[in-house]
Design an enzyme around this catalytic site. Sequence first.
Site, short mmCIF file in Angstrom:
data_model
loop_
_atom_site.label_atom_id
_atom_site.label_comp_id
_atom_site.label_asym_id
_atom_site.label_seq_id
_atom_site.Cartn_x
_atom_site.Cartn_y
_atom_site.Cartn_z
NE ARG A 112 -0.82 -0.42 4.84
CZ ARG A 112 -1.15 -0.38 6.16
NH1 ARG A 112 -2.51 -0.12 6.12
NH2 ARG A 112 -0.83 -0.47 7.05
N GLY A 144 -4.91 -2.10 -0.07
CA GLY A 144 -4.00 -0.87 -0.38
C GLY A 144 -4.03 0.30 0.11
CG ASP A 270 8.35 -7.46 6.42
OD1 ASP A 270 8.44 -8.14 7.09
OD2 ASP A 270 7.17 -6.64 5.98
CG ASN A 271 7.68 -4.08 9.28
OD1 ASN A 271 7.42 -3.75 8.20
ND2 ASN A 271 6.73 -4.70 10.01
CG ASP A 280 6.70 -0.11 7.51
OD1 ASP A 280 6.42 0.68 6.89
OD2 ASP A 280 6.75 -1.37 6.99
#
Length: 518
Positions: A112, A144, A270-271, A280
């Site tokens: 998103r 998204g 991934d953060n 994030d």
Amino acid sequence: MSFSPSNAGLSASMSALAGTIGNQRAGSFAQLGTTFLTRLPAAPLPAPHVVGFSAETAALLGFDSSIAQDPTFAEFFSGNTTRDWPAQALPYATVYSGHQFGVWAGQLGDGRALGLGEVEHDGTRLELQLKGGGRTPYSRMGDGRAVLRSSIREYLCSEAMHHLGIPTTRALCVIGSDQPVRREEVETAAVVTRVAPSFVRFGHFEHFYSNDRVDALRSLADHVIERFYPALKEADDPYLALLGEAVRSTADLMVEWQAVGFCHGVMNTDNMSILGLTIDYGPFGFMDAFDANYICNHSDNQGRYAYRMQPQIAYWNLFCLAQGLLPLFGGRYEESVRGERAVQDAQRVLEGFKERFAPALERRMREKLGLETAQPGDDQLANSLFEIMHANRADFTLTFRHLARLSKRDASGDAPVRDLFLDRAAFDTWAAGYRTRLAHETRDDASRAIAMNRVNPKFVLRNHLAETAIRKAKEKDFSEVERLAAVLRRPFDEQPENEAYAALPPDWASSLEVSCSS
């Protein structure tokens, strides 16, 4: 190179601002090409309006603060005008993979988020990213969108963390809309414009490693080195040196989080930012009552990302990054020993996390306790304070802030902090030991208090403060968003006119929950 999209419907000033945002500049992430990203316009957002705006972040970008009053500002930063941009200049979603809650999740990506482009100002290049801009090829069945609730929280916390001195992405603005979005209940949509030198994550490297794309992995690492660590090109092994920079910056970030009682909530690989930024903001939280096992994410059933676990998880995540970079290590060795030596080198570099984190946290705790010198037993003094804070659920922020009032000589200033502990006798015992330690310091009480108040904030983004601003914003009253943002920009100042923002949370705050749906 910038581009000149048609931006039909924008005012002249907004068209000029749009012209400063380029995603075709040499050395930009976008120039890595289609292996790394997909270009597409943002999804239209009906009747967008400004919810929050940071004049400070605008200044970083070279934007005049008056631009937020432009009637077409919300159209641009909702992403609505991107449908008119030429194909080669469209925003982009990047692909990455990662471990989520300790489990390999495979391909993920910007589900998103859309990279709007870069701005270069005063010799600094910053990327702008729209969070909540609609579906991308990486949305994984999601819509998204971001909701107003989580967007306000990210906007406020990004700016609050910066003013606490904690490395973080920034937020330029929040744009809202009445478009319905379903989460646990139906909410309304919003878009946050995030700003950072880079949004590259550990997961970007994991993605190309897992797909055996060493060529792409090297291109990505070269991009980060060239843009942010050019001196590493002279190292014996530039890629190993890049891992070393990630180890150091991540260790430093964990010190900052632990020192203010901040919990990220979703420390998936991934953060994690390759630059050591807080990135994030989803189900985050600043602790009220101290609990070493505090879990801010209602979705974290196992407590993997509890407060006390964060340094350990960061270390684990760095191992995942090291594995992702492994094919690039050892270029200076003969092929017959390269793999073995590369693993040994990576393990050695990873040990630097422990070597950096523990001493740095000890230094920070001495600062929080107002100790100028290092003495044997200082770590035990800090640990014993945390133990009685945990046992009494004493408020994290107020405990350290009120400690500045204690005198070396008597207990006359103890009441504000002492009253945070149900077991007063336990606090009195600790305070007596603290005074004994302070007797070895030459600084007087007044000077120590000033120094302590520079590192122990009075104001943090407590959940109930954010919730109050969100509830008003849902009624189209955005005044509390900006009022709270203004308070959080001066977290170490007394601000007597804003005393209510530093008070203990009300009873209803204990029922607040945040989850991954944020």
